[in-house]
Design a protein around this motif. Structure first.
Motif, PDB file in Angstrom:
ATOM      1  N   THR A  23      45.402  48.242  30.168  1.00 58.32           N
ATOM      2  CA  THR A  23      45.017  47.874  31.528  1.00 58.32           C
ATOM      3  C   THR A  23      43.841  46.908  31.460  1.00 58.32           C
ATOM      4  O   THR A  23      43.084  46.896  30.477  1.00 58.32           O
ATOM      5  N   TYR A  24      43.700  46.112  32.486  1.00 60.02           N
ATOM      6  CA  TYR A  24      42.596  45.163  32.569  1.00 60.02           C
ATOM      7  C   TYR A  24      42.146  45.047  34.010  1.00 60.02           C
ATOM      8  O   TYR A  24      42.933  44.679  34.882  1.00 60.02           O
ATOM      9  N   PHE A  25      40.873  45.379  34.264  1.00 62.92           N
ATOM     10  CA  PHE A  25      40.307  45.266  35.606  1.00 62.92           C
ATOM     11  C   PHE A  25      39.758  43.861  35.797  1.00 62.92           C
ATOM     12  O   PHE A  25      38.980  43.360  34.982  1.00 62.92           O
ATOM     13  N   VAL A  26      40.151  43.231  36.890  1.00 63.79           N
ATOM     14  CA  VAL A  26      39.757  41.860  37.185  1.00 63.79           C
ATOM     15  C   VAL A  26      38.458  41.881  37.970  1.00 63.79           C
ATOM     16  O   VAL A  26      38.447  42.146  39.178  1.00 63.79           O
ATOM     17  N   GLY A  27      37.351  41.642  37.299  1.00 66.19           N
ATOM     18  CA  GLY A  27      36.056  41.573  37.959  1.00 66.19           C
ATOM     19  C   GLY A  27      35.474  42.935  38.276  1.00 66.19           C
ATOM     20  O   GLY A  27      36.116  43.981  38.126  1.00 66.19           O
ATOM     21  N   ASN A  28      34.222  42.910  38.729  1.00 64.99           N
ATOM     22  CA  ASN A  28      33.510  44.135  39.093  1.00 64.99           C
ATOM     23  C   ASN A  28      33.504  44.394  40.595  1.00 64.99           C
ATOM     24  O   ASN A  28      33.293  45.523  41.023  1.00 64.99           O
TER      25      ASN A  28
END
Length: 246
Positions: free
Chosen positions: A173-178
């Motif tokens: 998984t990869y979270f785009v931005g905070n």
């Protein structure tokens, strides 16, 4: 250079010290405002990016065809022996005929919405069916992975916990931005649930074609058009939130 008397300088210093600092007063008021607004909920828009290049729109294809024919009128003519050398390359034993993979998969034919191997030229989004915070009468509804904010350091940490509880981990998984991509204020007609704010974070599928999804009664991987059918009450909001360019 103007000079000030000691009495004037002392009076000026006392007046500056008596003035309240804006950053300290606003920081103290922030927790009170958050408490008055109700609870905060972090939701995750978990998406799979397209696997194959989307088909070209007919209008774009017609323009590209026109541009190619227009350039052909003014192209440079090369001798036949030069063009023949270019055609002779790539005929050795290492030459492999490329066969593209089919765009329509078995999951497309059977409309298997639990599979990531469908709608390869489109984005897919994960939706869950089960208990969600603020659902009317506590009945199961379709929703995104979510978690009520408790004592996490940031709202993104809360969103990561929400997705982790569904997938069993954050591998692939990869979270785009905070920062959240959108938020909405929810006011329930049911007096037992106070108004709350829902923040949406974007995360993406990385390097896998299957997840073991739990903590729900059902789930589906859907396109944007299909997703809007699952949320008829918030159709306009999600249509603006999800910027989808094919």
């Amino acid at each position: 250079m103007l000079s000030r008397s000691p009495a004037t300088a002392s009076l000026l210093l006392r007046s500056l010290l008596r003035q309240p600092r804006g950053f300290s007063s606003s920081a103290a008021a922030a927790p009170v405002a958050a408490k008055e607004d109700g609870k905060l909920v972090a939701s995750v828009l978990f998406e799979r990016l397209p696997i194959v290049i989307p088909k070209i729109h007919p209008v774009v294809y017609a323009f590209q065809e026109f541009s190619f024919r227009w350039r052909q009128q003014y192209r440079r003519q090369y001798p036949d022996e030069v063009l023949g050398k270019a055609d002779a390359r790539g005929k050795g034993d290492y030459h492999i005929d490329y066969v593209p993979a089919p765009r329509i998969t078995e999951a497309d034919k059977t409309n298997d919405r639990k599979s990531l191997q469908r709608a390869l030229d489109n984005k897919l989004y994960l939706v869950l069916y089960g208990n969600a915070y603020g659902a009317p009468d506590g009945k199961p509804v379709w929703h995104f992975p979510e978690k009520v904010y408790e004592n996490e350091d940031t709202m993104r940490s809360c969103a990561e916990s929400a997705l982790k509880s569904v997938l069993g981990g954050l591998d692939n998984t990869y979270f785009v931005g905070n920062a959240p991509m959108a938020h909405m204020a929810v006011e329930q007609m049911d007096s037992s649930v106070s108004p709350f704010k829902r923040f949406f974070f974007k995360s993406q599928v990385v390097g896998t074609t299957k997840y073991h999804i739990g903590k729900c009664k059902d789930y589906a991987w859907v396109t944007k058009d299909e997703l809007l059918e699952y949320f008829p009450d918030n159709k306009d909001f999600f249509n603006k939130m999800i910027i989808h360019i094919r």
